[in-house]
Design an enzyme around this catalytic site. Structure first.
Site, PDB file in Angstrom:
ATOM      1  N   LYS A 164     -26.615   3.526  -4.802  1.00 34.73           N
ATOM      2  CA  LYS A 164     -25.960   3.551  -2.974  1.00 34.73           C
ATOM      3  C   LYS A 164     -26.446   3.204  -1.963  1.00 34.73           C
ATOM      4  O   LYS A 164     -26.973   2.047  -1.336  1.00 34.73           O
ATOM      5  CB  LYS A 164     -27.317   5.460  -2.597  1.00 34.73           C
ATOM      6  CG  LYS A 164     -27.438   6.039  -1.732  1.00 34.73           C
ATOM      7  CD  LYS A 164     -27.157   6.672  -1.968  1.00 34.73           C
ATOM      8  CE  LYS A 164     -26.385   8.152  -0.057  1.00 34.73           C
ATOM      9  NZ  LYS A 164     -25.101   7.834   0.083  1.00 34.73           N
ATOM     10  N   ASP A 170       3.886 -11.692  -3.230  1.00 34.99           N
ATOM     11  CA  ASP A 170       3.431 -10.703  -4.518  1.00 34.99           C
ATOM     12  C   ASP A 170       2.779 -11.190  -5.458  1.00 34.99           C
ATOM     13  O   ASP A 170       2.166 -11.343  -6.579  1.00 34.99           O
ATOM     14  CB  ASP A 170       4.463  -9.989  -4.770  1.00 34.99           C
ATOM     15  CG  ASP A 170       4.792  -8.737  -4.022  1.00 34.99           C
ATOM     16  OD1 ASP A 170       4.094  -8.386  -2.845  1.00 34.99           O
ATOM     17  OD2 ASP A 170       5.318  -7.531  -4.600  1.00 34.99           O
TER      18      ASP A 170
HETATM   19  O1  F6P Z   1       7.819  -9.138  -1.208  1.00 38.75           O
HETATM   20  C1  F6P Z   1       7.112  -8.559  -1.911  1.00 38.75           C
HETATM   21  C2  F6P Z   1       7.573  -7.168  -1.273  1.00 38.75           C
HETATM   22  O2  F6P Z   1       6.308  -7.689  -0.036  1.00 38.75           O
HETATM   23  C3  F6P Z   1       6.188  -5.846  -1.571  1.00 38.75           C
HETATM   24  O3  F6P Z   1       4.881  -6.639  -1.628  1.00 38.75           O
HETATM   25  C4  F6P Z   1       6.445  -5.083  -0.952  1.00 38.75           C
HETATM   26  O4  F6P Z   1       6.113  -4.148  -2.169  1.00 38.75           O
HETATM   27  C5  F6P Z   1       7.665  -5.018  -0.794  1.00 38.75           C
HETATM   28  O5  F6P Z   1       8.453  -6.155  -0.441  1.00 38.75           O
HETATM   29  C6  F6P Z   1       8.375  -3.963   0.968  1.00 38.75           C
HETATM   30  O6  F6P Z   1       9.512  -4.561   0.800  1.00 38.75           O
HETATM   31  P1  F6P Z   1      10.524  -4.138   2.458  1.00 38.75           P
HETATM   32  O7  F6P Z   1       9.465  -5.666   3.289  1.00 38.75           O
HETATM   33  O8  F6P Z   1      11.751  -4.568   1.413  1.00 38.75           O
HETATM   34  O9  F6P Z   1       9.979  -3.295   2.851  1.00 38.75           O
END
Ligand code: F6P
Length: 341
Positions: free
Chosen positions: A231, A147
């Site tokens: 468009k 992230d």
């Molecule tokens: O590690 C970050 C992340 O991949 C986020 O982008 C995502 O929302 C979350 O972890 C998902 O977590 P899990 O694998 O626990 O569902």
């Protein structure tokens, strides 16, 4: 600390104080490509400096289960190119409990482990800080997350690989969208921050972006689609999952009602967390792993390795009471508005 007596000048004896350390390394929280490269760098830097090193399986869960094992230079052979983490990981809720951490601390103290490298995100660093403050090993963190949302560093390991994985998917969707004159919503990961969505939207030439930081309403988006500046026969809308993974299905349904067009949805999901790390992730991870070990040897702790203005430096762990790093801290995304006409 071990004390050794050794013969010196003029037949007199000098007392040498030799620090002996035992370092534990773990990966915790969501995995990210490049964690293995960081682990390899930590283990081999320890080997170089003559420090005993142990691996802990499945993040803090491995501490709870007392599941640690010695590692040597060969234990990390052939892992730099592999996604995921060979140590495995977990989101260990039990570690929030003081009594559980106390047991882990006793275990680590009995094993004479005095140094810890924790590879992961905000939650990982919070756990490690508790452990050190309560009398556990000295800790340095290495930021790993797809992230890129950790305060104090411009880069988290895994981000570039995830970005390229998502971009590759968008390029492929563009082929079929163009062939069929179709409108697509492509959902990327990114819980609190839209870095991944914004970067792949710009690199993939997407028409619209929806991120947690810039939550455009479906009505606004529908109005833009109905009155385009130019468009187009096909469209790609990149949607960050935010705290509702799969939310683009509902957005597509609402858009269908408001615009009378059909939309296809592609949720990229966990595929963005896997795959062989890019050169960028391997290189940053390698430098950060080495910096983590050297910093601990220099007596530093409760810092994470970070990248600031292109330099590898130490930064304090993020303040858990403050929000994570997000798009509004670094850039505005209206570039997409300008370029996607
Ligand atoms: O590690 C970050 C992340 O991949 C986020 O982008 C995502 O929302 C979350 O972890 C998902 O977590 P899990 O694998 O626990 O569902």
């Amino acid at each position: 600390m071990e004390e050794l007596w050794q013969g010196g000048y003029c037949n007199c004896f000098v007392k040498l104080k030799i620090m002996t350390h035992k370092l534990l390394v773990l990966t915790s929280g969501g995995d990210s490509p490049g964690m293995n490269a960081a682990l390899r760098s930590v283990v081999r830097s320890c080997h170089y400096y003559g420090i005993e090193v142990y691996g802990c399986r499945r993040g803090y869960q491995g501490l709870v289960d007392q599941d640690i094992f010695p590692m040597d230079a060969a234990s990390v052979a052939n892992c730099i190119q592999r996604g995921g983490t060979i140590l495995q990981t977990s989101r260990c809720l039990a570690f929030h409990d003081y009594a559980v951490r106390e047991k882990c601390r006793f275990f680590l103290n009995a094993a004479k482990i005095d140094l810890l490298v924790a590879i992961g995100g905000d939650g990982t660093f919070r756990g490690a800080t508790f452990l050190e403050n309560e009398g556990g090993p000295k800790v340095i963190g290495i930021p790993g997350s797809i992230d890129n949302d950790i305060v104090g560093t411009e880069y988290t390991i895994g981000y570039d690989t995830a970005r390229n994985t998502a971009l590759d998917a968008i390029d492929k969707i563009r082929d079929t969208a163009t062939s069929h004159d179709r409108y697509f919503l492509v959902e990327t990961m990114g819980r609190r921050a839209g870095f991944l969505a914004a970067d792949v939207a710009i690199a993939g030439g997407a028409e619209y972006i929806i991120t947690p930081e810039f939550p455009i309403s479906v009505e606004e988006l529908a109005a833009k689609i109905l009155a385009p500046r130019r468009k187009k026969q096909s469209l790609i809308i990149v949607v960050a999952e935010a705290d509702h993974p799969g939310r683009s299905v509902a957005i597509a349904k609402q858009l269908e009602k408001l615009t009378s067009f059909e939309y296809r949805v592609c949720i990229l999901g966990h595929m963005q967390r896997g795959g062989s790390p890019t050169a960028m992730d391997r290189i940053h991870a390698s430098y950060m792993g080495n910096l983590a070990v050297e910093s601990l040897l220099a007596g530093k702790s409760k810092y994470m390795t970070s990248i600031q203005q292109g330099q590898y430096v130490l930064a304090p762990f993020p303040d858990p009471s403050k929000p994570g790093r997000c798009l509004t801290d670094v850039k505005v995304i209206n570039l997409d508005e300008i370029l996607s006409v």
